[in-house]
Motif scaffolding. Structure first.
Motif, PDB file in Angstrom:
ATOM      1  N   ALA A  25       0.831  -1.211   0.000  1.00  0.00           N
ATOM      2  CA  ALA A  25       0.000   0.000   0.000  1.00  0.00           C
ATOM      3  C   ALA A  25       0.864   1.259   0.000  1.00  0.00           C
ATOM      4  CB  ALA A  25      -0.931   0.001   1.210  1.00  0.00           C
ATOM      5  N   VAL A  26       1.943   1.239   0.764  1.00  0.00           N
ATOM      6  CA  VAL A  26       2.854   2.387   0.766  1.00  0.00           C
ATOM      7  C   VAL A  26       3.472   2.575  -0.623  1.00  0.00           C
ATOM      8  CG1 VAL A  26       5.010   3.288   1.720  1.00  0.00           C
ATOM      9  CG2 VAL A  26       3.325   2.229   3.227  1.00  0.00           C
ATOM     10  N   LEU A  27       3.869   1.472  -1.258  1.00  0.00           N
ATOM     11  CA  LEU A  27       4.433   1.557  -2.608  1.00  0.00           C
ATOM     12  C   LEU A  27       3.387   2.058  -3.601  1.00  0.00           C
ATOM     13  CD1 LEU A  27       6.507  -1.763  -2.752  1.00  0.00           C
ATOM     14  CD2 LEU A  27       7.359   0.565  -2.421  1.00  0.00           C
ATOM     15  N   GLY A  28       2.151   1.585  -3.463  1.00  0.00           N
ATOM     16  CA  GLY A  28       1.092   2.048  -4.349  1.00  0.00           C
ATOM     17  C   GLY A  28       0.814   3.528  -4.190  1.00  0.00           C
ATOM     18  N   ALA A  29       0.795   4.009  -2.938  1.00  0.00           N
ATOM     19  CA  ALA A  29       0.587   5.440  -2.713  1.00  0.00           C
ATOM     20  C   ALA A  29       1.725   6.262  -3.307  1.00  0.00           C
ATOM     21  CB  ALA A  29       0.458   5.703  -1.212  1.00  0.00           C
ATOM     22  N   ALA A  30       2.947   5.762  -3.163  1.00  0.00           N
ATOM     23  CA  ALA A  30       4.092   6.471  -3.754  1.00  0.00           C
ATOM     24  C   ALA A  30       3.980   6.512  -5.269  1.00  0.00           C
ATOM     25  CB  ALA A  30       5.398   5.793  -3.329  1.00  0.00           C
ATOM     26  N   GLY A  31       3.533   5.410  -5.882  1.00  0.00           N
ATOM     27  CA  GLY A  31       3.348   5.395  -7.323  1.00  0.00           C
ATOM     28  C   GLY A  31       2.315   6.405  -7.779  1.00  0.00           C
ATOM     29  N   ALA A  32       1.201   6.507  -7.041  1.00  0.00           N
ATOM     30  CA  ALA A  32       0.170   7.477  -7.395  1.00  0.00           C
ATOM     31  C   ALA A  32       0.698   8.904  -7.305  1.00  0.00           C
ATOM     32  CB  ALA A  32      -1.041   7.297  -6.482  1.00  0.00           C
ATOM     33  N   VAL A  33       1.454   9.203  -6.239  1.00  0.00           N
ATOM     34  CA  VAL A  33       2.009  10.550  -6.079  1.00  0.00           C
ATOM     35  C   VAL A  33       3.011  10.850  -7.188  1.00  0.00           C
ATOM     36  CG1 VAL A  33       3.444  11.982  -4.580  1.00  0.00           C
ATOM     37  CG2 VAL A  33       1.593  10.617  -3.601  1.00  0.00           C
ATOM     38  N   LEU A  34       3.866   9.886  -7.513  1.00  0.00           N
ATOM     39  CA  LEU A  34       4.858  10.107  -8.578  1.00  0.00           C
ATOM     40  C   LEU A  34       4.179  10.275  -9.930  1.00  0.00           C
ATOM     41  CD1 LEU A  34       7.628   7.551  -7.540  1.00  0.00           C
ATOM     42  CD2 LEU A  34       7.718  10.055  -7.390  1.00  0.00           C
ATOM     43  N   GLY A  35       3.123   9.509 -10.182  1.00  0.00           N
ATOM     44  CA  GLY A  35       2.413   9.648 -11.448  1.00  0.00           C
ATOM     45  C   GLY A  35       1.785  11.017 -11.604  1.00  0.00           C
ATOM     46  N   ILE A  36       1.157  11.508 -10.572  1.00  0.00           N
ATOM     47  CA  ILE A  36       0.565  12.852 -10.611  1.00  0.00           C
ATOM     48  C   ILE A  36       1.666  13.906 -10.678  1.00  0.00           C
ATOM     49  CG2 ILE A  36      -0.826  14.492  -9.318  1.00  0.00           C
ATOM     50  CD1 ILE A  36      -2.445  12.302 -10.630  1.00  0.00           C
ATOM     51  N   GLY A  37       2.777  13.673  -9.959  1.00  0.00           N
ATOM     52  CA  GLY A  37       3.887  14.639  -9.983  1.00  0.00           C
ATOM     53  C   GLY A  37       4.475  14.798 -11.374  1.00  0.00           C
ATOM     54  N   ARG A  38       4.550  13.693 -12.098  1.00  0.00           N
ATOM     55  CA  ARG A  38       5.079  13.787 -13.464  1.00  0.00           C
ATOM     56  C   ARG A  38       4.166  14.633 -14.334  1.00  0.00           C
ATOM     57  NH1 ARG A  38       8.153   9.258 -16.849  1.00  0.00           N
ATOM     58  NH2 ARG A  38       8.266  10.374 -18.833  1.00  0.00           N
ATOM     59  N   ARG A  39       2.877  14.488 -14.155  1.00  0.00           N
ATOM     60  CA  ARG A  39       1.930  15.321 -14.913  1.00  0.00           C
ATOM     61  C   ARG A  39       2.042  16.781 -14.502  1.00  0.00           C
ATOM     62  NH1 ARG A  39      -0.512  17.565 -18.279  1.00  0.00           N
ATOM     63  NH2 ARG A  39      -2.760  17.551 -18.671  1.00  0.00           N
ATOM     64  N   LEU A  40       2.254  17.021 -13.215  1.00  0.00           N
ATOM     65  CA  LEU A  40       2.378  18.404 -12.740  1.00  0.00           C
ATOM     66  C   LEU A  40       3.626  19.073 -13.299  1.00  0.00           C
ATOM     67  CD1 LEU A  40       1.340  18.193  -8.984  1.00  0.00           C
ATOM     68  CD2 LEU A  40       0.329  19.692 -10.718  1.00  0.00           C
ATOM     69  N   SER A  41       4.688  18.312 -13.507  1.00  0.00           N
ATOM     70  CA  SER A  41       5.928  18.909 -13.994  1.00  0.00           C
ATOM     71  C   SER A  41       5.757  19.532 -15.370  1.00  0.00           C
ATOM     72  CB  SER A  41       7.019  17.833 -14.035  1.00  0.00           C
ATOM     73  OG  SER A  41       6.708  16.837 -14.992  1.00  0.00           O
ATOM     74  N   GLU A  42       4.741  19.133 -16.105  1.00  0.00           N
ATOM     75  CA  GLU A  42       4.514  19.698 -17.417  1.00  0.00           C
ATOM     76  C   GLU A  42       3.998  21.129 -17.355  1.00  0.00           C
ATOM     77  OE1 GLU A  42       1.830  17.033 -19.243  1.00  0.00           O
ATOM     78  OE2 GLU A  42       3.201  15.326 -19.213  1.00  0.00           O
ATOM     79  N   TYR A  43       3.572  21.575 -16.173  1.00  0.00           N
ATOM     80  CA  TYR A  43       3.065  22.942 -16.021  1.00  0.00           C
ATOM     81  C   TYR A  43       4.147  23.893 -15.536  1.00  0.00           C
ATOM     82  CZ  TYR A  43      -1.626  21.193 -16.795  1.00  0.00           C
ATOM     83  OH  TYR A  43      -2.743  20.621 -17.351  1.00  0.00           O
ATOM     84  N   ARG A  44       5.342  23.445 -15.331  1.00  0.00           N
ATOM     85  CA  ARG A  44       6.388  24.300 -14.802  1.00  0.00           C
ATOM     86  C   ARG A  44       7.259  24.826 -15.924  1.00  0.00           C
ATOM     87  NH1 ARG A  44       7.443  19.775 -10.464  1.00  0.00           N
ATOM     88  NH2 ARG A  44       5.805  20.257  -8.960  1.00  0.00           N
TER      89      ARG A  44
END
Length: 510
Positions: A491-510
């Motif tokens: 579950a901890v690994l899954g939560a980290a994956g979700a955060v990293l996936g969203i973070g990669r999308r967010l990086s496109e706005y910088r």
């Protein structure tokens, strides 16, 4: 040189353009607007408060911003960011991570509870239930053996004496173990206390009866009947209540271990659905098929959900098998063994009392023998259905379990035939022959030998069913092994994956 005054008003005191008016708004407000403090307040913005500025002659105003709490500031910023795509992405990442973490935590919690209950079934409640049955059996066998030794008089064999002492020692040892391990039931502790109180009184009465019997004193029979009354009214009822209390605890532990973890399954389904929706949203907005972080979180969540469903299914199957083919069979076999002991004990006590104790127009102990034998195997082979031995035979799932029960049934039928011979000898006044046919002195074809065959066969069946119970219960418990820790880590690994996936999308706005 003079300057014209606005709005048709004239005055020598008009201020030149480079000097502001007292109101800070100019004199061109039109007629009806004064230049005093009241006129200055009329122009104060709604968000602030106006105060007269020190050192000004016309009451100049100063706007003070309204103070807001940190919470309101944060809420306002959240509202402003939520209407932007980066803000929505941050919120989505937080929700997905929280769902996965909560799913893992609830899974670990519910699986741990069920694993603990399965441990209790295997290591505590079933052994205690079996120990309570053994306490009852040991006490009943001690009472039966004492009656047989009394019938032998001065010819009591060392084997009979050793058997009685072994039964009493076994009952005492099992009581100590039950007192140490029976933690949850106040009723069980109360019955253990009662057994500890009355057992020394029973053994004292037996020794007194034996001493008087060796001297040929009729008082020995009275002491034996008193000891039997203690056994029937105090010790055996307490042992039976202890057995029922421990068996009820076993049923509760089974129910707790086999109950479905609905909360974890529901949260896992919601988390997996939310991750799927987030990936579909990502695809529709970017035309990218996969987001590696969200895909990894979905895979991890699916693995945990599948592991939970499969692990609990296998655990439940193993526990149900241990209950059906082990615990239930053990309960019926223990009751059958106790029924045989009661029947044989009543046979011996009938010989001791010589018809002195009656219920209505029937001998009390003969009636007790009939009740015990009917419950054990029915009055004959034609009326065996529903008896304890028939139920044990129906529950046996292999030849190793069926063969000893079938042998016990044969022994019971032989026993019933020999008991008829005991009654015939007793009815014609041949007391010694009747005694010999019960305890085996001078006659090898005794009911006592039949009882020994029945008891040994049932003991063999109990040993087999106990081994089957342990194996099936251990398999059920082991199916949950590692699931709680594995679910938390994944579950901890899954939560980290979700955060990293969203973070990669967010990086496109910088």
């Amino acid at each position: 040189m003079s300057y014209p005054s606005p709005a048709g008003s004239a005055g020598v005191g008009s201020a030149p353009p480079e000097q502001p008016t007292a109101t800070g708004q100019g004199a061109g407000q039109g007629a009806g607007q004064g230049v005093g403090p009241s006129a200055g307040l009329s122009g104060v913005p709604a968000q602030g408060r106006s105060e007269a500025s020190p050192g000004t002659s016309g009451g100049a105003t100063l706007v003070v911003p309204e103070r807001r709490s940190a919470f309101r500031e944060g809420l306002e910023r959240f509202r402003r960011s939520a209407v932007t795509e980066p803000g929505r992405l941050r919120l989505l990442g937080a929700v997905l991570a929280a769902l996965v973490v909560v799913f893992g935590a609830v899974t670990a919690w519910q699986v741990s509870d069920r694993a603990d209950a399965a441990d209790d079934v295997l290591l505590r409640s079933q052994p205690l239930s079996a120990a309570a049955a053994d306490i009852y059996r040991s006490l009943a066998d001690a009472n039966t053996t004492a009656a047989s030794g009394f019938l032998a008089g001065g010819k009591e064999t060392p084997e009979v004496r050793r058997r009685y002492e072994k039964d009493i020692a076994t009952a005492g040892r099992l009581l100590v173990e039950a007192a140490a391990n029976s933690q949850g039931s106040a009723g069980a502790r109360r019955q253990i206390s009662s057994l500890n109180e009355w057992l020394p009184r029973y053994t004292g009465a037996i020794e007194t009866a034996r001493a008087n019997n060796r001297q040929g004193l009729p008082l020995g029979g009275a002491y034996l009947r008193y000891a039997n009354d203690l056994m029937e009214t105090r010790l055996l009822p307490a042992a039976q209540d202890l057995y029922r209390a421990e068996t009820a605890q076993l049923d509760r532990d089974y129910a707790a271990a086999k109950s479905w973890p609905w909360a974890a399954l529901a949260l896992g389904t919601v988390a997996l659905g939310a991750l799927g929706w987030a990936q579909r949203r990502h695809y529709r907005r970017t035309n990218r098929v996969f987001n590696q972080g969200l895909l990894g979180a979905s895979v991890v969540t699916g693995v945990v959900l599948l592991w939970l469903a499969a692990g609990h299914t296998f655990a439940r199957a193993g526990l149900e098998e241990s209950d059906r083919d082990g615990a239930r069979s053990l309960q019926v076999l223990n009751e059958a063994r106790i029924g045989a002991l009661q029947a044989h004990g009543n046979e011996g006590l009938k010989m001791v009392s010589r018809g002195a104790v009656t219920v209505g127009d029937k001998d009390k102990y003969e009636a007790g023998y009939g009740d015990s034998m009917n419950g054990l195997a029915g009055p004959d082979a034609a009326h065996q259905q529903g008896s304890l031995v028939q139920r044990a035979l129906d529950l046996a799932d292999d030849d190793a379990g069926r063969v000893p029960v079938e042998k016990a049934i044969v022994g019971v039928r032989t026993w019933q035939g020999r008991h008829t011979g005991v009654l015939e000898a007793d009815n014609i006044g041949d007391y010694q022959t009747a005694v010999d046919r019960v305890i085996g002195t001078g006659d090898k074809e005794s009911t006592g030998q039949c009882f020994d065959v029945v008891d040994a066969s049932l003991a063999k069946a109990i040993a087999h069913e106990q081994a089957e119970f342990v194996q099936a219960a251990r398999d059920g418990r082991d199916a949950l092994g590692g699931l709680a820790i594995g679910a938390a880590v994944l579950a901890v690994l899954g939560a980290a994956g979700a955060v990293l996936g969203i973070g990669r999308r967010l990086s496109e706005y910088r």
